[in-house]
Design an enzyme around this catalytic site. Structure first.
Site, PDB file in Angstrom:
ATOM      1  N   THR A  14       0.813  -1.231  -0.231  1.00 13.57           N
ATOM      2  CA  THR A  14       0.141   0.093   0.113  1.00 13.57           C
ATOM      3  C   THR A  14       0.896   1.088  -0.054  1.00 13.57           C
ATOM      4  O   THR A  14       0.295   2.336  -0.723  1.00 13.57           O
ATOM      5  CB  THR A  14      -1.001  -0.134   1.164  1.00 13.57           C
ATOM      6  OG1 THR A  14      -1.752  -1.009   1.223  1.00 13.57           O
ATOM      7  CG2 THR A  14      -1.816   1.202   1.323  1.00 13.57           C
ATOM      8  N   SER A  56       1.610  -7.290  -0.957  1.00 15.45           N
ATOM      9  CA  SER A  56       2.364  -8.251  -0.057  1.00 15.45           C
ATOM     10  C   SER A  56       1.409  -9.462   0.118  1.00 15.45           C
ATOM     11  O   SER A  56       1.884 -10.721   0.569  1.00 15.45           O
ATOM     12  CB  SER A  56       2.516  -7.748   1.179  1.00 15.45           C
ATOM     13  OG  SER A  56       1.338  -7.361   1.877  1.00 15.45           O
ATOM     14  N   SER A  57       0.348  -9.512  -0.225  1.00 17.53           N
ATOM     15  CA  SER A  57      -0.654 -10.575  -0.185  1.00 17.53           C
ATOM     16  C   SER A  57      -0.246 -11.844  -1.223  1.00 17.53           C
ATOM     17  O   SER A  57      -0.343 -13.199  -1.138  1.00 17.53           O
ATOM     18  CB  SER A  57      -2.233 -10.234  -0.473  1.00 17.53           C
ATOM     19  OG  SER A  57      -2.678  -9.717  -1.836  1.00 17.53           O
ATOM     20  N   THR A  89       1.101  -4.306   4.367  1.00 18.28           N
ATOM     21  CA  THR A  89       0.814  -4.881   5.715  1.00 18.28           C
ATOM     22  C   THR A  89       0.249  -6.227   5.883  1.00 18.28           C
ATOM     23  O   THR A  89       0.109  -6.723   6.690  1.00 18.28           O
ATOM     24  CB  THR A  89      -0.144  -3.841   6.384  1.00 18.28           C
ATOM     25  OG1 THR A  89      -1.301  -3.780   5.441  1.00 18.28           O
ATOM     26  CG2 THR A  89       0.525  -2.509   6.587  1.00 18.28           C
ATOM     27  N   ASP A  90      -0.247  -6.651   4.777  1.00 17.98           N
ATOM     28  CA  ASP A  90      -1.148  -8.077   4.589  1.00 17.98           C
ATOM     29  C   ASP A  90       0.176  -9.314   5.171  1.00 17.98           C
ATOM     30  O   ASP A  90      -0.388 -10.176   6.257  1.00 17.98           O
ATOM     31  CB  ASP A  90      -1.487  -8.536   3.127  1.00 17.98           C
ATOM     32  CG  ASP A  90      -2.692  -7.609   2.870  1.00 17.98           C
ATOM     33  OD1 ASP A  90      -3.288  -6.831   3.721  1.00 17.98           O
ATOM     34  OD2 ASP A  90      -3.466  -7.961   1.755  1.00 17.98           O
TER      35      ASP A  90
END
Length: 304
Positions: A14, A56-57, A89-90
């Protein structure tokens, strides 16, 4: 006095994202655009290394290992005071823990990111980056600097989907274990979450898919059902490691319940308690141990 040099490793997320005309965000910004004025405000010099530019997912363990490699390359330079990793952040907690498991340097590695895209009217990235850069100079070990907090990597979890104060360490600092670096492919390690009345189909499917390990996220302090216990026994007989954690946000696994499906029964069937590690970081530790050919026995819990 020489101004400290911080290497900033960027991965996307993000913090590197902008919103398109349809309101969909995706990582579009390169490394240099993410530091902005934060370096001058933090009183440091920066060298930017773009390791990845992804959400990051989508990160695989190979991708996360790329981040570990870039960090180690940065720390090979004695003139570097510390490293900051900008991350989505995931899966930030997982990459942070993989770094922690392979970090034997006195200098700090600090992960941060943002909950809001870079083109938001009130972005949270600048404050997080400033904090991370300052912490990289003064701190030690692998840390997460986010939303005004500085937390140890081991045990950190994303606690909220949208709050700017997104991360927490609900059980406090966990024991640290530094593992040797290993080569070769990463094993498949799956996570299965238990629910009341669950059968063994999901665990059996993981084994059939070629998993080298499974993290079972149990109910309560680490409980399931007799059918799950039987599936754990089948997995262990097939040579698949099973680690037991809990879906409860805080607190350790306790293998004390019986009645055919409790934690005591799961342990008797071969499941190894994860201590206080939650599923995401337990998966990282299990995969790293399997990749290194290390023991996945009762000592697993002492790492969490």
């Amino acid at each position: 006095m020489t101004t400290p040099l911080i290497v900033v490793v960027t991965t996307g997320g993000t913090i590197a994202s902008t919103v398109d005309a349809d309101g969909v965000s995706s990582p579009t910004l390169g490394g240099g655009a993410l530091v902005g004025a934060a370096a001058e405000e933090a009183g440091v010099r920066v060298r930017v290394v773009e390791a990845l530019r992804v959400d990051s997912s989508t990160l695989t363990l190979d991708d996360a290992w790329t981040v570990v490699t870039r960090v180690h390359e940065a720390l090979a330079d004695p003139g570097v005071a510390g490293v900051v990793v900008l991350h989505g952040t995931d899966s930030l907690a997982e990459t942070a823990y993989l770094l922690d498991l392979h970090h034997a340097d006195a200098r700090a590695v600090v992960l941060t990111g943002s909950q809001r895209t870079s083109d938001h009217d009130e972005p949270d990235a600048p404050a997080n980056v400033r904090s991370a850069l300052r912490t990289a100079v003064t701190g030690s070990g692998v840390l997460v600097a986010f939303g005004g907090r500085v937390l140890p990597a081991a045990g950190v979890v994303k606690r909220h989907t949208t709050d700017l104060d997104a991360f927490a360490a609900p059980d406090g600092p966990l024991p640290r274990a530094v593992l040797p670096a290993a080569d070769g492919p990463w094993p498949r390690v799956d996570v299965v979450t238990a629910h009341p009345g669950m059968d063994g189909v999901l665990l059996d499917a993981c084994v059939a898919a070629g998993a080298g390990g499974v993290v079972l996220e149990g109910l309560g302090s680490g409980n399931a059902t007799p059918a799950v216990v039987a599936a754990v026994a089948r997995a262990r007989a097939a040579g698949v490691a099973v680690v037991l954690t809990t879906r409860v946000p805080a607190g350790p696994v306790a293998t004390t319940y019986g009645d055919g499906g409790g934690g005591a029964d799961l342990a008797a069937a071969g499941a190894v308690p994860a201590g206080r590690l939650k599923a995401g970081q337990a998966r990282v530790l299990l995969a790293a141990l399997l990749r290194a050919g290390a023991d996945v026995g009762p000592g697993f819990a002492t790492r969490g």
